[in-house]
Scaffold this motif. Structure first.
Motif, PDB file in Angstrom:
ATOM      1  N   ILE A 105     -65.031  63.301 100.642  1.00  0.00           N
ATOM      2  CA  ILE A 105     -64.965  63.032  99.215  1.00  0.00           C
ATOM      3  C   ILE A 105     -63.948  63.945  98.530  1.00  0.00           C
ATOM      4  O   ILE A 105     -63.353  63.597  97.522  1.00  0.00           O
ATOM      5  CB  ILE A 105     -66.356  63.145  98.555  1.00  0.00           C
ATOM      6  CG1 ILE A 105     -66.368  62.545  97.155  1.00  0.00           C
ATOM      7  CG2 ILE A 105     -66.808  64.581  98.486  1.00  0.00           C
ATOM      8  CD1 ILE A 105     -66.461  61.077  97.125  1.00  0.00           C
ATOM      9  N   SER A 106     -63.699  65.127  99.115  1.00  0.00           N
ATOM     10  CA  SER A 106     -62.760  66.079  98.522  1.00  0.00           C
ATOM     11  C   SER A 106     -61.321  65.867  99.000  1.00  0.00           C
ATOM     12  O   SER A 106     -60.415  66.529  98.521  1.00  0.00           O
ATOM     13  CB  SER A 106     -63.197  67.508  98.827  1.00  0.00           C
ATOM     14  OG  SER A 106     -63.184  67.717 100.220  1.00  0.00           O
ATOM     15  N   GLU A 107     -61.119  64.955  99.933  1.00  0.00           N
ATOM     16  CA  GLU A 107     -59.788  64.708 100.487  1.00  0.00           C
ATOM     17  C   GLU A 107     -58.974  63.824  99.538  1.00  0.00           C
ATOM     18  O   GLU A 107     -59.458  62.819  99.029  1.00  0.00           O
ATOM     19  CB  GLU A 107     -59.931  64.011 101.841  1.00  0.00           C
ATOM     20  CG  GLU A 107     -58.665  63.972 102.651  1.00  0.00           C
ATOM     21  CD  GLU A 107     -58.929  63.431 104.050  1.00  0.00           C
ATOM     22  OE1 GLU A 107     -57.970  62.942 104.648  1.00  0.00           O
ATOM     23  OE2 GLU A 107     -60.070  63.506 104.522  1.00  0.00           O
ATOM     24  N   VAL A 108     -57.732  64.218  99.309  1.00  0.00           N
ATOM     25  CA  VAL A 108     -56.830  63.448  98.458  1.00  0.00           C
ATOM     26  C   VAL A 108     -56.389  62.208  99.229  1.00  0.00           C
ATOM     27  O   VAL A 108     -56.019  62.305 100.398  1.00  0.00           O
ATOM     28  CB  VAL A 108     -55.605  64.293  98.069  1.00  0.00           C
ATOM     29  CG1 VAL A 108     -54.625  63.493  97.241  1.00  0.00           C
ATOM     30  CG2 VAL A 108     -56.036  65.548  97.337  1.00  0.00           C
ATOM     31  N   PRO A 109     -56.412  61.038  98.590  1.00  0.00           N
ATOM     32  CA  PRO A 109     -55.984  59.824  99.282  1.00  0.00           C
ATOM     33  C   PRO A 109     -54.507  59.878  99.698  1.00  0.00           C
ATOM     34  O   PRO A 109     -53.630  60.039  98.862  1.00  0.00           O
ATOM     35  CB  PRO A 109     -56.203  58.721  98.252  1.00  0.00           C
ATOM     36  CG  PRO A 109     -57.186  59.274  97.296  1.00  0.00           C
ATOM     37  CD  PRO A 109     -56.949  60.750  97.271  1.00  0.00           C
ATOM     38  N   VAL A 110     -54.274  59.769 100.988  1.00  0.00           N
ATOM     39  CA  VAL A 110     -52.935  59.721 101.556  1.00  0.00           C
ATOM     40  C   VAL A 110     -52.913  58.520 102.493  1.00  0.00           C
ATOM     41  O   VAL A 110     -53.783  58.382 103.347  1.00  0.00           O
ATOM     42  CB  VAL A 110     -52.600  61.015 102.339  1.00  0.00           C
ATOM     43  CG1 VAL A 110     -51.234  60.926 102.991  1.00  0.00           C
ATOM     44  CG2 VAL A 110     -52.693  62.221 101.438  1.00  0.00           C
ATOM     45  N   ARG A 111     -51.926  57.667 102.329  1.00  0.00           N
ATOM     46  CA  ARG A 111     -51.875  56.419 103.090  1.00  0.00           C
ATOM     47  C   ARG A 111     -52.045  56.632 104.590  1.00  0.00           C
ATOM     48  O   ARG A 111     -52.757  55.888 105.264  1.00  0.00           O
ATOM     49  CB  ARG A 111     -50.561  55.702 102.816  1.00  0.00           C
ATOM     50  CG  ARG A 111     -50.384  54.465 103.679  1.00  0.00           C
ATOM     51  CD  ARG A 111     -49.054  53.825 103.486  1.00  0.00           C
ATOM     52  NE  ARG A 111     -49.170  52.853 102.418  1.00  0.00           N
ATOM     53  CZ  ARG A 111     -48.138  52.287 101.834  1.00  0.00           C
ATOM     54  NH1 ARG A 111     -46.924  52.628 102.152  1.00  0.00           N
ATOM     55  NH2 ARG A 111     -48.328  51.398 100.910  1.00  0.00           N
ATOM     56  N   GLU A 112     -51.388  57.650 105.134  1.00  0.00           N
ATOM     57  CA  GLU A 112     -51.440  57.893 106.581  1.00  0.00           C
ATOM     58  C   GLU A 112     -52.821  58.300 107.061  1.00  0.00           C
ATOM     59  O   GLU A 112     -53.127  58.161 108.246  1.00  0.00           O
ATOM     60  CB  GLU A 112     -50.416  58.968 106.977  1.00  0.00           C
ATOM     61  CG  GLU A 112     -48.972  58.529 106.851  1.00  0.00           C
ATOM     62  CD  GLU A 112     -48.451  58.546 105.407  1.00  0.00           C
ATOM     63  OE1 GLU A 112     -47.442  57.892 105.155  1.00  0.00           O
ATOM     64  OE2 GLU A 112     -49.062  59.195 104.549  1.00  0.00           O
TER      65      GLU A 112
END
Length: 69
Positions: free
Chosen positions: A11-18
């Motif tokens: 939940i704390s992870e920033v959305p990154v496409r990869e």
């Protein structure tokens, strides 16, 4: 109905496409699907209804598995 969920594992992870993962889940609505996944701590980016030609296309993928909750 079948939905495809795009998510990050934390939940704390920033959305990154990869780093975006996806899964399939049965549900009555987008709200119902989000409720089913709420205890897993996923950062859900997008919930997409899968039907018709798109469902047939996804069925051909060897990684196609529907999560049972």
């Amino acid at each position: 109905m079948l939905f495809k969920i795009y998510y990050q594992e934390s939940i704390s992870e920033v959305p990154v496409r990869e780093n975006t993962k996806s899964l399939f889940i049965q549900g009555e609505s987008e709200r119902n699907v989000r409720k089913k996944l709420s205890d897993r701590g996923y950062n859900i980016e997008f919930v997409q209804k899968v039907e018709g030609a798109y469902l047939q296309y996804e069925n051909q993928n060897e990684d196609f598995n529907v999560l049972e909750i």
